[in-house]
Design a protein around this motif. Sequence first.
Motif, short mmCIF file in Angstrom:
data_model
loop_
_atom_site.label_atom_id
_atom_site.label_comp_id
_atom_site.label_asym_id
_atom_site.label_seq_id
_atom_site.Cartn_x
_atom_site.Cartn_y
_atom_site.Cartn_z
N ARG A 1010 50.35 -51.45 101.81
CA ARG A 1010 50.56 -50.04 102.17
C ARG A 1010 49.90 -49.11 101.17
N GLU A 1011 50.22 -49.33 99.88
CA GLU A 1011 49.72 -48.42 98.83
C GLU A 1011 48.21 -48.38 98.77
N LEU A 1012 47.60 -49.59 98.85
CA LEU A 1012 46.17 -49.67 98.59
C LEU A 1012 45.35 -49.71 99.87
N GLY A 1013 46.03 -49.62 100.99
CA GLY A 1013 45.31 -49.65 102.27
C GLY A 1013 44.55 -50.94 102.49
N LEU A 1014 45.13 -52.05 102.03
CA LEU A 1014 44.46 -53.34 102.23
C LEU A 1014 44.39 -53.64 103.72
N ASN A 1015 43.30 -54.27 104.14
CA ASN A 1015 43.22 -54.68 105.53
C ASN A 1015 42.91 -56.16 105.70
N ARG A 1016 42.84 -56.88 104.60
CA ARG A 1016 42.75 -58.35 104.63
C ARG A 1016 43.60 -58.85 103.47
N VAL A 1017 44.25 -59.98 103.66
CA VAL A 1017 45.08 -60.53 102.58
C VAL A 1017 44.76 -62.01 102.40
N TYR A 1043 46.75 -61.84 111.91
CA TYR A 1043 45.55 -62.67 111.88
C TYR A 1043 44.61 -62.30 110.74
N LEU A 1044 44.90 -61.20 110.06
CA LEU A 1044 44.02 -60.76 108.98
C LEU A 1044 44.43 -61.41 107.65
N PHE A 1045 44.77 -62.68 107.74
CA PHE A 1045 45.36 -63.39 106.61
C PHE A 1045 44.70 -64.75 106.42
N GLU A 1046 44.49 -65.10 105.18
CA GLU A 1046 43.91 -66.41 104.88
C GLU A 1046 44.56 -66.97 103.62
N MET A 1047 44.62 -68.29 103.56
CA MET A 1047 45.24 -68.92 102.37
C MET A 1047 44.26 -69.84 101.67
N ALA A 1048 44.45 -69.96 100.37
CA ALA A 1048 43.74 -70.98 99.59
C ALA A 1048 44.82 -71.89 99.01
N ASN A 1049 44.71 -73.16 99.32
CA ASN A 1049 45.78 -74.10 98.98
C ASN A 1049 45.53 -74.68 97.58
N ILE A 1050 45.75 -73.85 96.58
CA ILE A 1050 45.37 -74.30 95.22
C ILE A 1050 46.45 -75.14 94.54
N ARG A 1051 47.60 -75.33 95.20
CA ARG A 1051 48.59 -76.24 94.62
C ARG A 1051 48.33 -77.66 95.11
N ASN A 1052 48.44 -77.86 96.41
CA ASN A 1052 48.27 -79.22 96.93
C ASN A 1052 46.85 -79.73 96.77
N GLN A 1053 45.88 -78.79 96.63
CA GLN A 1053 44.48 -79.25 96.56
C GLN A 1053 43.83 -79.05 95.19
N ALA A 1078 35.86 -65.09 101.59
CA ALA A 1078 34.68 -64.94 102.44
C ALA A 1078 35.08 -64.97 103.92
N ARG A 1079 35.98 -65.89 104.25
CA ARG A 1079 36.41 -65.96 105.66
C ARG A 1079 37.27 -64.73 105.99
N ALA A 1080 38.13 -64.37 105.03
CA ALA A 1080 39.04 -63.25 105.28
C ALA A 1080 38.26 -62.00 105.69
N ALA A 1081 37.12 -61.78 105.03
CA ALA A 1081 36.35 -60.57 105.31
C ALA A 1081 35.87 -60.53 106.75
N ARG A 1082 35.79 -61.71 107.35
CA ARG A 1082 35.27 -61.78 108.73
C ARG A 1082 36.38 -61.95 109.77
N LEU A 1083 37.61 -61.91 109.34
CA LEU A 1083 38.71 -62.06 110.30
C LEU A 1083 38.88 -60.80 111.13
N GLU A 1084 39.33 -60.97 112.33
CA GLU A 1084 39.55 -59.85 113.25
C GLU A 1084 41.01 -59.85 113.67
N PRO A 1085 41.56 -58.68 113.93
CA PRO A 1085 42.92 -58.69 114.48
C PRO A 1085 42.92 -59.29 115.89
N GLN A 1086 43.98 -59.99 116.21
CA GLN A 1086 44.08 -60.60 117.55
C GLN A 1086 45.40 -60.16 118.17
#
Lengths: 1529, 68
Positions: A1010-1017, A1043-1053, A1078-1086
């Motif tokens: 909200r504060e920073l107007g983020l549109n991808r996480v 859908y504007l969300f992506e994870m990096a699995n840095i614990r299990n991987q 990189a993928r997050a930047a290309r995500l689209e709302p669904q």
Amino acid sequence: MKDKMAAPREAANINEGESKRGGTPFFPRPLPGNDGQSSSSPIGAVMVVGGGIAGMQAALDLADQGFKVYLIEEQTAIGGHMAQLDKTFPTNDCAMCNISPKLVDTGRHRNIEILTNSEVLAIDGGPGNFNVTVQRNPRYIDVSKCVGCGDCAAVCPVTLPDLYEVGLTQRKAAYRLYTQAVPAAYAIEKRGIAPCRDACPANQRAQGYIALIAAGRYREALRVIKEDNPFPSVCGRTCHHPCEGSCTRALVDQPVSIMALKRFVVDYALAYGREKVTPVPRTRPEWIAVVGAGPAGLTAAHDLIRLGYGVTVYEALPVPGGMMRVGIPAHRLPKGVLQQDIDDILALGVVLKTNSPVRDPAALLEQGYHAVCLATGISARDLSLGIEGEDAAGVISAAAFLRKINLGEPVQIGQRVVVAGGGITALDAAAVARRLGAEQVNLILDRPRGELPAYQWELEAIDAEGIQLIERRAITRILVEDGWVVGVELAETAPGAATDAHGRPRPKIRPGTESTLKADTVIGTVGQFSDLNFLDPRYDDLSIDSSTFESEIPGLFVVAGRRTGASYIIDAIALGHRVARSIHAYLQGQPPELPAAATLPVARYARQELAQKVFVGEITPAKRAEPALLPTPERVTSFREVVLGLTEHQAREEALRCLQCGVCSECLACVYACGVNAIDHDMLARKETLQVGAVILAPGYQTYEAGLSEEFGFGRYANVVTALQFERLLSASGPTMGHVLRPSDHKPPRRIAFLQCIGSRDQDHDYCSAVCCMYATKEACVAREHQPDLDVHVYLMDMRAFSKGYWAYFERARRRYGVHYHNCRVSSLQEDPGTHDLILSAVDEMGKPVQERFDMVVLSVGMEVAGSARRLAQRLGVELDENGFCRNVSLNPLETSLPGTFAVGPFREPKDIPESVIEASGAAASCAAMLSNVRWSLTQRPEYPPEREVAGELPRTGVFVCHCGANIGGFLDVPAVAAYAGSLPHVVHSDHFLYACSQDSIKMITQRIRELGLNRVVVASCSPLTHAPLFQDSLCAAGLNPYLFEMANIRNQCSWVHSEDRQAATHKARDLVRMAAARAARLEPQHTISSPIQSAALVVGGGPAGMTAALALAEQGFPVHLVEKESRLGGNLRKVLVPMPAELTRNRTGDYQELARELIRQISNHPNIVLHLESSVADTSGFVGNFTTTLRRSDGSTQILKHGVTILATGGEEYHGPEYGYGSHPRVLTQLEFEEFLSNQPSAIHNLKSIAMVLCVGPAERYCSRICCIVALKNALHFKTLNPEAEVVILYKDIRTYGFKERLYQEARQRGVLFSRYDESHPPKVNLPEEENGDGKLHVLAYEAALDTWLNLELDLLVLSMPVVPSSEARALANRFKVSLDADGFFSEAHVKLRPVDSATEGIFFAGMAHYPKLAEESIIQAEAAASRAARVLSQGSLSVGGQIAVVDPASCTGCLTCLRICPYHVPKIRVDLHGIGGIQGAAYIEPAVCQGCGICAAECPARAIQLIHYTDAQMRAKVFALAEAFET
Amino acid sequence: MNETQTANQLIAFCCEHCAYAAADLAGSLRLQYPPSVKIVLVPCTGRLDELLALDALEAGLDGVMVAG
């Protein structure tokens, strides 16, 4: 990501008016809804008891259908037995891979509330409106706070057998049931309060510090001790240790040396540098004065200052410590160690004023103290001995003597010292006198030495130090000359006691036994009395509350004097704690604290339990460690400490002797380790009452306790394991990582034997457990896969491969895997003690005794109802049979004796996973029928703010990196990864959290968006499979599309798998974050859209399955079209004329004609059912929610129906092939024909003297038709009843009477039916008589293996058990509905284990024999299940469509049909109304409502006309290229 | 960036329903494998087309693994 189910809507009440039906309903009628009378309104919630696969299935079905579900689980996580399995038969799929998605779905379903650690106590009310009392047992870890990081388990010092691993390995007392457990939260196991803690007045957590000592964690051990006791040094030396007196270990050998262990910790800390104590910050304004610096006063001061008060301690003597200081000689308690304890207390900030006697404590209150604690305890006053001569010089009391010595005051003693008394003080005085140089020290004891309250070493020390003990004597007079002692007069004591003039106990004297003893010093001891007469006389009659210690003077608390003082140090410490709590309560204006109620029972073991543990080697008897002592010559010449303490080695060995009675030791290491404050050791069990409309009981089973079959040595022979243990040995996540190793030597076995029917089909179990043959076969195959040279033998009575695909599986085991099967029961096992091999004794098929040697033996243990399930049934009033299985009392096979309550799974009868799943869905249908009017009344939808439009914005990505406590942060540089993320393109914010998934962090992510107007996480933490939905919620809460969300699995991987290379792990984490960004930047709302669905169902087939399915849906209010090709309903049911003996099989539906009549009657009258007789499906099209089907009647007319779902229940047929002369002789009948004969020709029955039945005819050699054995036995028994004299021979390969049907087999044998086994190479031979020839007898040759000869049977009738084959139109129907058939022509389910009634095509379901041969009861249950699955769709009102689906760009489509051919779900179609590339007519179309989102079509499309939304080429490529960027930088 | 230049870089496309979950389990069991393997989640290995694999090689990665 996908969200197929749309917003729930109030289902329209289609059911107009109440149906006019009587009799026994199959389904509970819908109860009036919310609009009815409020007093009896049904509740739109269902309770499911048991979180195994069946419970989860029932919960999911109901929750999807709009009911609130309470899922009650005894354990800390759901999953049940299936979560323990390695693979599942007959597909050899990984069990965890199958169950894990169900776990996750159940765990995050909004309509399911999982109550773990819970049990149902009571139920009242009735169908539609139950009040269920549930006990929520404490888990000690708050599920809502725990993030599952495992830090608590990492520090927990208590290990115990891991029951999930069936005891093959150990786990901690703080644990998670298994890695994928849902909920993922940890739990702490407590058996109760350890007896040592219970016995200690100060509740010292002895087990806690002992466990830490065993782990070598001495500093933490000291911390634990100090939680309860600020005087560890003192109590490690001089405590009277009631803990040891109650130590359970004494029942095995000797109690644990608890006091010595405590001292070891203190000594170790002193030797290696004690942690510095820092002052406690003052947080409260009040000051408290404590009078008396003894153990009670200093403990109170310690506790109060830690609460934030100011504390001043007044002490009359020049030194603090009280009796610890002045009453105990230095050779037992060196002054230095006592001072250490006191210094630690003072270092907290306590002000000490010595030489400050207080005579008027109330005056302190007037001086401004807010409370005063009078803690003068025992005052060692010189009391009169009460004997003649006691005033002479040279007579001194022991207390005064010791005090002077301890204070360094001069004391004169002579050479001949007499010490009177039998207590510790007397012993101390004698020892001190000796050390002061007295040549002769006599200790006069009024009792035998054995009764001295002293340690063994002290008694030994008496002799060693040269102290003479004079037993059973008392001093009657002190002999005095010139005012000086010259001796004492002694007399023998008599048993019993007298009192003197002051009321004090005195020994009884035997008159006439007097003698004299020379002495120049007499040290007398009397009991140490405490009183308050040092105070100002106005306190003489002070009244004190003995529980709160509050006196009549407000603010004055007293722990001193006869009523509230203590006699032992540890009692004084306990008093100190209690008075501090009282003072705290007083100052805070709280009511005086009541004594804490015992929340947990004391965890004791019975002697026999321990003996058993010793027997099986769980406990190894070992001697108690004794500390070394100072050599005697050094003792009597100095005040050096006599007891030298345990060595480190001794201490650790000794600590390992602790039996960990309480399981959790309450050492609180987890509390210190937990980063989210989730641990609460004070949680209490609490009761809750839940309102539900129906209850489903799915408590599952327990495996037979193999140790009870002593002949197989389980528990004694290391290499005998149960099948469940073997399952864990096979599992890649099990204790041996999937390598089968012998427990005795951890070497791979070469020969393994499986013994079947352990706890099944025996004298105590008159049933078959139904799964063991198959699981043993599976385990045998998997073991062979792991180790191809393994020699596997299975010893069984009959191979019960009776279900779909099972026979083929068994054949594969024999032929491809070379598993050897032996038809015999093993009588016993012997262990070769040298090799731990096992020698198996059995009688083989020829009747010959054999012995075989194996490296390892697996016991295929059967199923039983657990004691907890029996007790549950008892509490609820649900009727059980003699084995504890739930009785079925109505025509609905799943209903229990308590109306509105249903039972599923092995609790009804032993069964496998698919059948349990089917029953679960079936029971859900029954509940839904009852509560259909209150669907969606208690369910919830998340409330999110409106979604923010982000189209046209440049990506503004926020990256949040998680430490996961130490799980990530401990192995890679999290701040560096976060800083790096901040440098990536489009990333405008990066941060790191200790736990990203904690409630605070989730809120923080929302706030930052909200504060920073983020549109991808991007969240870099753990696995998206478990955590993506949680973080997506935080996006939704900020109005951002999930859908504007992506994870990096840095614990299990990263951190977990590269834990040995911090730099590499950090680097890889950066790579993964870069890829994710990189993928997050290309995500689209669904967005998904709602698509309305047809509320009607089409049911094809009017047999028992079709009728049941139709009724089940109609009762739920859905319109049903029931299509039957014949002119009347009933199907095969009409032909089954011989009833199933209900008393044997517990089968209430066993009278098939009654069943058929009842079903037809209910169907015919049902307002929601439209019956289409003499009709068949001519054509069908559409997809889930929107099918269109054309029916054709026998007269040629057609009708078009719209429906949302389809249930195919087209049944099966009895095979009528030519085998064994069928069709060529009138005396060769099928079983159905035989039933007709038995029912219609009663007169002819008595002419039959001899009949035979042949099992496994024709196609039944390829697959087991499941019901033939049971039908044959049923008919044989019926025939025997009608004609007891006749001979009946059954020729069989294996008798497959699974579950309770086993009783038919037992009964048949008892009633003289003869059984003769044949094998494939020796099938029976039939000689048909020539027409019109002789006696007309049939001759059948049957091979008898034991005699190696063919027996000639002369028969009046030959009955062939013909298998069930699919109905003739099944194939055409399958093509029409685009569902697949298996090799034998039966419909194929979407998933054998978990979706047993769903087809791969959404919206189409199966039931009955069209799916596989089954008994009518089973068809009915399956039909209910199909109805439940169908209702799951129909109850939605609409489907939500879209999200992660494939979409075709028709303008690029060439119409090549690749997608049509490749789609496993048959979704793509060519639509003529679309135009493809170059305007050609016809382009591919993918219906969003049914697309599964796998993306196969997108990958295969040669024209690249298809994109998988959310996994577009651009999004995928972005990740690949982002990884490769590392080369360029 | 020295270490990445010396070690092979492998990209592993793992099916959400099985191989990706297996990789998660490998983590839980603390199994160690070379850090040069980077896992990418796919909804189904069927989603993977050869062009993507070729893209990876073209971009300079040393190997492509598909697990499902």
